[in-house]
Motif scaffolding. Sequence first.
Motif, PDB file in Angstrom:
ATOM      1  N   ALA A  43       0.793  -1.370  -0.152  1.00  0.00           N
ATOM      2  CA  ALA A  43       0.048  -0.050  -0.004  1.00  0.00           C
ATOM      3  C   ALA A  43       0.843   1.475   0.027  1.00  0.00           C
ATOM      4  O   ALA A  43       0.625   2.169  -0.682  1.00  0.00           O
ATOM      5  N   ARG A  44       1.915   1.291   0.732  1.00  0.00           N
ATOM      6  CA  ARG A  44       2.691   2.484   1.062  1.00  0.00           C
ATOM      7  C   ARG A  44       4.110   2.483   0.076  1.00  0.00           C
ATOM      8  O   ARG A  44       4.560   3.614   0.069  1.00  0.00           O
ATOM      9  N   LYS A  45       4.497   1.361  -0.207  1.00  0.00           N
ATOM     10  CA  LYS A  45       5.687   1.315  -0.763  1.00  0.00           C
ATOM     11  C   LYS A  45       6.129   0.351  -2.029  1.00  0.00           C
ATOM     12  O   LYS A  45       5.259  -0.520  -2.143  1.00  0.00           O
ATOM     13  N   MET A  46       7.112   0.517  -2.547  1.00  0.00           N
ATOM     14  CA  MET A  46       7.775  -0.468  -3.503  1.00  0.00           C
ATOM     15  C   MET A  46       9.153  -0.882  -3.052  1.00  0.00           C
ATOM     16  O   MET A  46       9.707  -0.039  -2.518  1.00  0.00           O
ATOM     17  N   GLU A  47       9.411  -2.204  -3.315  1.00  0.00           N
ATOM     18  CA  GLU A  47      10.724  -2.887  -2.965  1.00  0.00           C
ATOM     19  C   GLU A  47      11.058  -3.408  -4.162  1.00  0.00           C
ATOM     20  O   GLU A  47      10.478  -4.061  -4.979  1.00  0.00           O
ATOM     21  N   PHE A  48      12.398  -3.074  -4.537  1.00  0.00           N
ATOM     22  CA  PHE A  48      13.233  -3.734  -5.651  1.00  0.00           C
ATOM     23  C   PHE A  48      14.328  -4.640  -5.209  1.00  0.00           C
ATOM     24  O   PHE A  48      15.344  -4.360  -4.509  1.00  0.00           O
ATOM     25  N   GLY A  63      21.548  -9.191   6.116  1.00  0.00           N
ATOM     26  CA  GLY A  63      22.054  -8.004   5.768  1.00  0.00           C
ATOM     27  C   GLY A  63      21.599  -7.500   4.369  1.00  0.00           C
ATOM     28  O   GLY A  63      21.651  -6.394   4.288  1.00  0.00           O
ATOM     29  N   TYR A  64      20.843  -8.586   3.635  1.00  0.00           N
ATOM     30  CA  TYR A  64      20.353  -7.981   2.417  1.00  0.00           C
ATOM     31  C   TYR A  64      19.014  -7.019   2.661  1.00  0.00           C
ATOM     32  O   TYR A  64      18.134  -7.623   3.314  1.00  0.00           O
ATOM     33  N   LYS A  65      19.089  -6.111   1.936  1.00  0.00           N
ATOM     34  CA  LYS A  65      18.023  -5.043   2.070  1.00  0.00           C
ATOM     35  C   LYS A  65      17.518  -4.565   0.705  1.00  0.00           C
ATOM     36  O   LYS A  65      18.443  -3.984  -0.093  1.00  0.00           O
ATOM     37  N   PRO A  66      16.297  -4.867   0.331  1.00  0.00           N
ATOM     38  CA  PRO A  66      15.951  -4.485  -0.946  1.00  0.00           C
ATOM     39  C   PRO A  66      15.754  -2.883  -1.106  1.00  0.00           C
ATOM     40  O   PRO A  66      15.761  -2.273  -0.058  1.00  0.00           O
ATOM     41  N   GLU A  67      15.945  -2.229  -2.289  1.00  0.00           N
ATOM     42  CA  GLU A  67      15.897  -0.849  -2.293  1.00  0.00           C
ATOM     43  C   GLU A  67      14.398  -0.542  -2.136  1.00  0.00           C
ATOM     44  O   GLU A  67      13.534  -1.359  -2.904  1.00  0.00           O
ATOM     45  N   CYS A  68      14.073   0.289  -1.203  1.00  0.00           N
ATOM     46  CA  CYS A  68      12.811   0.696  -0.901  1.00  0.00           C
ATOM     47  C   CYS A  68      12.359   2.294  -1.383  1.00  0.00           C
ATOM     48  O   CYS A  68      13.077   3.303  -1.359  1.00  0.00           O
ATOM     49  N   VAL A  69      10.898   2.214  -2.030  1.00  0.00           N
ATOM     50  CA  VAL A  69      10.452   3.403  -2.382  1.00  0.00           C
ATOM     51  C   VAL A  69       9.295   3.860  -1.800  1.00  0.00           C
ATOM     52  O   VAL A  69       8.178   2.893  -1.860  1.00  0.00           O
ATOM     53  N   ASP A  70       9.354   4.840  -1.089  1.00  0.00           N
ATOM     54  CA  ASP A  70       8.213   5.524  -0.323  1.00  0.00           C
ATOM     55  C   ASP A  70       7.034   6.127  -1.369  1.00  0.00           C
ATOM     56  O   ASP A  70       7.475   7.155  -2.085  1.00  0.00           O
ATOM     57  N   LEU A  71       5.948   5.587  -1.336  1.00  0.00           N
ATOM     58  CA  LEU A  71       5.082   6.263  -2.268  1.00  0.00           C
ATOM     59  C   LEU A  71       4.365   7.318  -2.029  1.00  0.00           C
ATOM     60  O   LEU A  71       3.372   7.924  -2.932  1.00  0.00           O
ATOM     61  N   ASN A 118      -2.784   3.912  -8.713  1.00  0.00           N
ATOM     62  CA  ASN A 118      -3.991   3.684  -7.384  1.00  0.00           C
ATOM     63  C   ASN A 118      -3.205   3.594  -6.051  1.00  0.00           C
ATOM     64  O   ASN A 118      -3.796   4.282  -5.235  1.00  0.00           O
ATOM     65  N   ALA A 119      -2.399   3.212  -5.830  1.00  0.00           N
ATOM     66  CA  ALA A 119      -1.560   3.056  -4.438  1.00  0.00           C
ATOM     67  C   ALA A 119      -1.304   4.313  -4.278  1.00  0.00           C
ATOM     68  O   ALA A 119      -1.779   5.006  -3.096  1.00  0.00           O
ATOM     69  N   ILE A 120      -0.685   5.305  -5.000  1.00  0.00           N
ATOM     70  CA  ILE A 120      -0.242   6.625  -4.794  1.00  0.00           C
ATOM     71  C   ILE A 120      -1.373   7.494  -4.514  1.00  0.00           C
ATOM     72  O   ILE A 120      -1.588   8.283  -3.520  1.00  0.00           O
ATOM     73  N   PRO A 124      -1.944   9.678   1.553  1.00  0.00           N
ATOM     74  CA  PRO A 124      -1.938  11.293   1.838  1.00  0.00           C
ATOM     75  C   PRO A 124      -0.815  11.847   0.953  1.00  0.00           C
ATOM     76  O   PRO A 124       0.215  10.951   0.681  1.00  0.00           O
ATOM     77  N   LYS A 125      -0.541  12.991   0.649  1.00  0.00           N
ATOM     78  CA  LYS A 125       0.226  13.642  -0.073  1.00  0.00           C
ATOM     79  C   LYS A 125       1.559  13.877   0.399  1.00  0.00           C
ATOM     80  O   LYS A 125       2.451  13.844  -0.175  1.00  0.00           O
ATOM     81  N   GLU A 126       1.428  13.828   2.008  1.00  0.00           N
ATOM     82  CA  GLU A 126       2.936  14.368   2.582  1.00  0.00           C
ATOM     83  C   GLU A 126       3.229  13.044   3.382  1.00  0.00           C
ATOM     84  O   GLU A 126       2.062  12.036   4.012  1.00  0.00           O
TER      85      GLU A 126
END
Length: 126
Positions: A43-48, A63-71, A118-120, A124-126
């Motif tokens: 709902a709030r983010k994407m992970e690569f 220790g592996y962390k995917p790249e995270c994108v806050d939507l 749709n998720a975006i 909320p915008k902030e």
Amino acid sequence: LSENVKVPEPVVEKEGYLLKAKIADGGKKLRKNWSTSWVVLTARKMEFYKESKQPALANLKPGYKPECVDLCGACIEWTSEKSSRKNVFQITTVSGNEFLLQSDIDFLILDWFHAIKNAIDRLPKE
Ligand code: I3P
């Protein structure tokens, strides 16, 4: 005690392989480098995740962390200027990260575009 409280994993709305290129980090332009990525949308983010035959295993590597994108407050738009490839859209985050996503398969990239949009729009915008 609070250290033992497990935060539930957010519900996965969509996941699959896409071609990805990160073209800016915090507003700073990066050299474009396309790579296949396992993309997980909640709902709030994407992970690569790095390409993997068993994507779930990427999670288990210590220790592996995917790249995270806050939507939250992110923008999504189709672009024909930023790549010679077809079917490319760009996601721009509030923090100034820019990602291009691409697939040659029309219905597949359309599905992703609408799921992310749709998720975006729900957030909320902030
Ligand atoms: C880039 C690479 C990219 C290409 C980009 C090139 O070269 O070929 O695939 O983007 O084009 O600069 P290099 O590997 O030497 O960095 P597209 O495939 O999206 O067109 P660009 O400079 O027009 O962005």
